[in-house]
Each structure stands twice: as structure tokens, then as C-alpha cells.
Design a protein around this motif. Structure first.
Motif, PDB file in Angstrom:
ATOM      1  N   ARG A  12       6.602  32.215   0.949  1.00 26.06           N
ATOM      2  CA  ARG A  12       7.260  31.871   2.384  1.00 26.06           C
ATOM      3  C   ARG A  12       7.159  33.016   3.068  1.00 26.06           C
ATOM      4  NH1 ARG A  12      10.624  27.882   4.401  1.00 26.06           N
ATOM      5  NH2 ARG A  12      10.960  26.998   2.445  1.00 26.06           N
ATOM      6  N   CYS A  13       7.045  32.957   4.311  1.00 28.84           N
ATOM      7  CA  CYS A  13       6.960  34.307   5.109  1.00 28.84           C
ATOM      8  C   CYS A  13       8.576  34.778   5.387  1.00 28.84           C
ATOM      9  CB  CYS A  13       6.472  34.151   6.737  1.00 28.84           C
ATOM     10  SG  CYS A  13       6.747  35.347   7.730  1.00 28.84           S
ATOM     11  N   LEU A  14       8.766  35.962   5.182  1.00 29.90           N
ATOM     12  CA  LEU A  14      10.118  36.514   5.172  1.00 29.90           C
ATOM     13  C   LEU A  14      10.607  36.518   6.799  1.00 29.90           C
ATOM     14  CD1 LEU A  14      10.318  39.310   2.540  1.00 29.90           C
ATOM     15  CD2 LEU A  14      11.142  36.954   2.464  1.00 29.90           C
ATOM     16  N   GLU A  15       9.760  36.435   7.865  1.00 28.95           N
ATOM     17  CA  GLU A  15       9.938  36.373   9.112  1.00 28.95           C
ATOM     18  C   GLU A  15       9.947  35.204   9.653  1.00 28.95           C
ATOM     19  OE1 GLU A  15      10.671  39.372  10.677  1.00 28.95           O
ATOM     20  OE2 GLU A  15      10.064  40.424   8.924  1.00 28.95           O
ATOM     21  N   CYS A  16       9.070  34.273   9.538  1.00 32.67           N
ATOM     22  CA  CYS A  16       9.152  33.262  10.392  1.00 32.67           C
ATOM     23  C   CYS A  16       9.371  31.843   9.483  1.00 32.67           C
ATOM     24  CB  CYS A  16       7.785  32.626  11.162  1.00 32.67           C
ATOM     25  SG  CYS A  16       6.388  32.485  10.097  1.00 32.67           S
ATOM     26  N   ARG A  17       9.609  31.977   8.215  1.00 32.40           N
ATOM     27  CA  ARG A  17       9.931  31.068   7.155  1.00 32.40           C
ATOM     28  C   ARG A  17       8.745  30.295   6.765  1.00 32.40           C
ATOM     29  NH1 ARG A  17      12.859  33.266   4.561  1.00 32.40           N
ATOM     30  NH2 ARG A  17      13.858  31.335   3.381  1.00 32.40           N
ATOM     31  N   HIS A  60       0.238  38.591   3.834  1.00 32.43           N
ATOM     32  CA  HIS A  60       0.934  38.446   4.827  1.00 32.43           C
ATOM     33  C   HIS A  60       0.696  37.105   5.554  1.00 32.43           C
ATOM     34  CE1 HIS A  60       1.682  42.904   4.576  1.00 32.43           C
ATOM     35  NE2 HIS A  60       2.765  42.716   5.169  1.00 32.43           N
ATOM     36  N   CYS A  61       1.804  36.643   6.381  1.00 37.62           N
ATOM     37  CA  CYS A  61       1.671  35.459   7.149  1.00 37.62           C
ATOM     38  C   CYS A  61       0.694  35.617   8.398  1.00 37.62           C
ATOM     39  CB  CYS A  61       3.196  35.127   7.560  1.00 37.62           C
ATOM     40  SG  CYS A  61       3.440  33.745   8.782  1.00 37.62           S
ATOM     41  N   GLU A  62       0.573  34.599   9.031  1.00 41.33           N
ATOM     42  CA  GLU A  62      -0.396  34.911  10.362  1.00 41.33           C
ATOM     43  C   GLU A  62       0.506  35.445  11.354  1.00 41.33           C
ATOM     44  OE1 GLU A  62      -0.593  30.632  10.914  1.00 41.33           O
ATOM     45  OE2 GLU A  62      -2.679  30.449   9.796  1.00 41.33           O
ATOM     46  N   CYS A  63       1.798  35.358  11.122  1.00 40.69           N
ATOM     47  CA  CYS A  63       2.615  36.026  12.167  1.00 40.69           C
ATOM     48  C   CYS A  63       2.891  37.499  11.946  1.00 40.69           C
ATOM     49  CB  CYS A  63       4.160  35.345  12.227  1.00 40.69           C
ATOM     50  SG  CYS A  63       5.241  35.958  11.038  1.00 40.69           S
ATOM     51  N   GLY A  64       2.388  37.962  10.825  1.00 39.62           N
ATOM     52  CA  GLY A  64       2.488  39.536  10.152  1.00 39.62           C
ATOM     53  C   GLY A  64       3.540  39.506   9.398  1.00 39.62           C
TER      54      GLY A  64
HETATM   55 ZN   LIG Z   1       5.577  34.391   9.596  1.00 37.71          ZN
END
Ligand SMILES: [Zn+2]
Length: 270
Positions: A130-135, A154-158
């Protein structure tokens, strides 16, 4: 395996209006899922501090190196494990309407792989990240692809990706807590499978189901006004619940006991 107790369990399952299940590591050992704590388990080979959230946030590269080693290891193949007869029986019982919910302390995704639809996970799920920023969540296929570009993944959102299991120092997901406590309060039958339920929050659930005050331990606490509820244990050995909280214990391997229960129910429904 006591066949009289199996018959009694079948009877209670069929009579119940709201049966739920609490599972722990013992249901997955027959799938070869490694135990964390026992001799030869994960903690003997990997440093437990790798699973502390502070360590992950401070040294994500280090922790991800350890995780990828686990992922590649044939010895600790959490990712390749397949559901056993125990998981399959619980999925079948849900399908025919005899159980409503499975609450699990496991992070191995095996209930979902078996086909259980209503699963509450106290400790998250190791098979996803899971992304720590956007979940947003991803499977490991994404992680392995992403690793060709960047490390740690990393997630697509960074944002940084973290396994979706609850690490030490992280809170149990609030919605899982709320829903499972409500389920324990509403149920009239609880199967406790492959766990001695000694660690919170799982420890409270059989007591809540029984209408006992959840924070008073030992001799069970004060019965509150809750409709009668049966708590049945399926465990390899007696636990502190046995004779104190549970109505009875069916001693045996979870997969074998559950499979026998399924056969008896199929005979009745055939
Ligand atoms: Zn993300």
C-alpha cells in the motif's frame, strides 16, 4: 478427533442465526505457511526489527531488501501458499449461508484465495502493498516491475510502498476493530480455529461473544445481558480458553476437523 463433538458442531452451525469464525496461524500451518514465533520460524532467520514501522520509515531500502529475500525464498513462500481443506470448508460454509464472517489474525490471504468473501483482517495482508501517501494498493507483480525502475518501490503518485500487513508499532485498522467487535457482540456461535486468542484484540472476541466483560481475564469476567452464544474451539492443544470461555474443544488438525464437518453438512444438505 471426537465425532460426537463434530456432530454437535454441525447441529449448532445449522441452528445458528449468526455464526462467525476467528482464525489464527494454526489454520494455515497445513498450507505450509511459516510460523513467525516457533522454532525454525521466520524470526529465527529474519531480524524482527525489520517489521517495526520506525525501522521501515527510517531504512525502507534495508527492510525492502529483507522482504524481497523472503519473497524469493522457497522456504518462506507466503506468496505461493495455497488454501487447505480448512480454508475451503469455511468458504463453503459462507457460500451456503451457515457462517457470516471470518475474522483472521493471519496475513496470508488464504481465506480470500479459498473463496471467503467476508473476511476481516486484524493484521492486514502481506500479499499486497500500500502507498503510504495515497493508500492505493498493488500486488507484487507491480512491485517487481517497479523495481526495475526504482528501489525501494514507489506508487504511481510517488509515495513509498509498504507491505499492507500491520507492522509492530502500527495500529490495528479501526474499521476491522469496530466491525469485528460488533460481529462478536451480534453472533450466536463463534468458531475459534487455530488460535489460543491470547493477544489483543483477538483475545477479547470470544469473551465478548460469550457476554463476558472483555477486560476481565482469567476466570471469564462478568456475564452481561447477551443472548446465549456458543464458542467452539478447534485447536491442536487445549488453550486458556478451554473450559473457561469455550463450550468445548475439538482437538485435532484444523483442516481435518473442518473437512469432517463439511462432509457431515454435505450429507445433510444432499
Ligand atoms: Zn500513492
Amino acid at each position: 478427533m471426537d465425532l460426537c463433538l463434530i456432530d454437535k458442531t454441525v447441529e449448532l452451525l445449522i441452528a445458528a442465526d449468526h455464526a462467525i469464525v476467528l482464525t489464527g496461524a494454526g489454520i494455515s500451518t497445513e498450507s505450509g505457511v511459516p510460523d513467525f514465533r516457533s522454532p525454525g520460524g521466520i524470526w529465527e532467520r529474519y531480524d524482527p526489527t525489520m517489521f517495526f514501522i520506525e525501522r521501515f520509515l527510517a531504512e525502507p531500502e534495508e527492510v525492502w531488501r529483507c522482504l524481497l529475500d523472503m519473497h524469493r525464498s522457497s522456504e518462506f513462500s507466503l506468496w505461493d501458499a495455497q488454501p487447505n481443506k480448512g480454508h475451503m470448508t469455511l468458504a463453503y460454509l459462507e457460500k451456503i449461508g451457515l457462517i457470516k464472517t471470518v475474522i483472521t489474525q493471519n496475513v496470508d490471504n488464504l481465506h480470500q484465495k479459498a473463496g471467503s468473501g467476508n473476511v476481516i483482517e486484524f493484521h492486514g495482508n502481506m500479499l499486497f502493498v500500500r502507498c503510504l501517501e495515497c493508500r492505493k494498493t498493488y500486488g507484487y507483480e507491480y512491485v517487481l516491475r517497479e523495481l526495475e525502475e526504482s528501489f525501494p518501490p514507489h506508487c504511481e503518485c510517488g509515495g513509498l510502498l509498504k507491505p499492507d500487513a500491520v507492522f509492530f508499532g502500527e495500529a490495528i485498522p479501526q474499521d476491522a476493530l469496530r466491525t469485528s467487535f460488533r460481529e462478536a457482540d451480534d453472533c450466536d456461535l463463534m468458531l475459534v480455529i487455530g488460535t489460543s486468542a491470547q493477544v489483543e484484540p483477538a483475545a477479547s472476541l470470544p469473551r465478548i461473544a460469550k457476554g463476558m466483560n472483555s477486560h476481565i481475564r482469567g476466570f471469564g469476567g462478568i456475564p452481561l445481558s447477551k443472548p446465549r452464544c456458543h464458542v467452539i474451539e478447534i485447536n491442536w492443544e487445549p488453550t486458556p480458553l478451554t473450559g473457561q470461555v469455550s463450550d468445548f474443544l475439538i482437538q485435532g488438525k484444523a483442516g481435518e476437523v473442518l473437512h469432517t464437518i463439511e462432509q457431515k453438512i454435505r450429507e445433510k444438505y444432499a
